[in-house]
Motif scaffolding. Structure first.
Motif, PDB file in Angstrom:
ATOM      1  N   UNK A  59       0.775  -4.888 -21.953  1.00  0.00           N
ATOM      2  CA  UNK A  59      -0.195  -4.109 -21.181  1.00  0.00           C
ATOM      3  C   UNK A  59      -0.649  -4.838 -19.924  1.00  0.00           C
ATOM      4  N   UNK A  60      -0.767  -6.153 -19.981  1.00  0.00           N
ATOM      5  CA  UNK A  60      -1.248  -6.905 -18.820  1.00  0.00           C
ATOM      6  C   UNK A  60      -0.228  -6.916 -17.681  1.00  0.00           C
ATOM      7  N   UNK A  61       1.047  -6.863 -18.003  1.00  0.00           N
ATOM      8  CA  UNK A  61       2.075  -6.758 -16.959  1.00  0.00           C
ATOM      9  C   UNK A  61       1.954  -5.405 -16.268  1.00  0.00           C
ATOM     10  N   UNK A  62       1.803  -4.347 -17.062  1.00  0.00           N
ATOM     11  CA  UNK A  62       1.625  -3.010 -16.493  1.00  0.00           C
ATOM     12  C   UNK A  62       0.343  -2.954 -15.667  1.00  0.00           C
ATOM     13  N   UNK A  63      -0.703  -3.620 -16.135  1.00  0.00           N
ATOM     14  CA  UNK A  63      -1.968  -3.654 -15.402  1.00  0.00           C
ATOM     15  C   UNK A  63      -1.763  -4.274 -14.026  1.00  0.00           C
ATOM     16  N   UNK A  64      -1.017  -5.356 -13.965  1.00  0.00           N
ATOM     17  CA  UNK A  64      -0.762  -6.024 -12.696  1.00  0.00           C
ATOM     18  C   UNK A  64      -0.010  -5.140 -11.715  1.00  0.00           C
ATOM     19  N   UNK A  65       0.991  -4.424 -12.205  1.00  0.00           N
ATOM     20  CA  UNK A  65       1.764  -3.524 -11.344  1.00  0.00           C
ATOM     21  C   UNK A  65       0.880  -2.366 -10.881  1.00  0.00           C
ATOM     22  N   UNK A  66       0.069  -1.833 -11.797  1.00  0.00           N
ATOM     23  CA  UNK A  66      -0.835  -0.745 -11.420  1.00  0.00           C
ATOM     24  C   UNK A  66      -1.856  -1.232 -10.395  1.00  0.00           C
ATOM     25  N   UNK A  67      -2.394  -2.431 -10.591  1.00  0.00           N
ATOM     26  CA  UNK A  67      -3.378  -2.984  -9.645  1.00  0.00           C
ATOM     27  C   UNK A  67      -2.763  -3.128  -8.255  1.00  0.00           C
ATOM     28  N   UNK A  68      -1.494  -3.528  -8.182  1.00  0.00           N
ATOM     29  CA  UNK A  68      -0.810  -3.640  -6.881  1.00  0.00           C
ATOM     30  C   UNK A  68      -0.706  -2.270  -6.215  1.00  0.00           C
ATOM     31  N   UNK A  69      -0.402  -1.246  -6.988  1.00  0.00           N
ATOM     32  CA  UNK A  69      -0.348   0.128  -6.476  1.00  0.00           C
ATOM     33  C   UNK A  69      -1.722   0.544  -5.945  1.00  0.00           C
ATOM     34  N   UNK A  70      -2.768   0.285  -6.731  1.00  0.00           N
ATOM     35  CA  UNK A  70      -4.120   0.680  -6.325  1.00  0.00           C
ATOM     36  C   UNK A  70      -4.568  -0.094  -5.081  1.00  0.00           C
TER      37      UNK A  70
END
Length: 94
Positions: A59-70
């Protein structure tokens, strides 16, 4: 699909400068799917969330990618930002 929680929620600006808190991979996935657009960052966030939901990444890897998008779309509420105060000041400058 597993509803994996983030260690730390992500907050994003929505509507007229109101913050929305995303607590899980499912929350982030739904937000990215509903976001208007089709940028490479958005597609990466969707892919990362799908991979986390299927157990291929954490989940934390996905969080990082999502944060980059945001962050790229200037909707990420950064640490230390006061959502209620910033919401008013963001609207005034928009």
């Amino acid at each position: 699909m597993l509803a994996q929680s983030f260690q730390k929620p992500i907050r994003v600006w929505v509507g007229l400068g109101f913050p929305r808190q995303l607590n899980t991979v499912v929350d982030a996935f739904q937000f990215a799917m509903e976001w208007c657009g089709n940028s490479p960052e958005q597609r990466a966030a969707i892919r990362a969330c799908k991979a986390a939901l299927s157990g291929d990444i954490d989940a934390e890897t996905a969080r990082g990618v999502f944060a980059a998008f945001a962050r790229k779309n200037d909707i990420l509420v950064e640490d230390g930002e006061m959502p209620l105060e910033s919401a008013g000041s963001r609207s005034a400058h928009a």
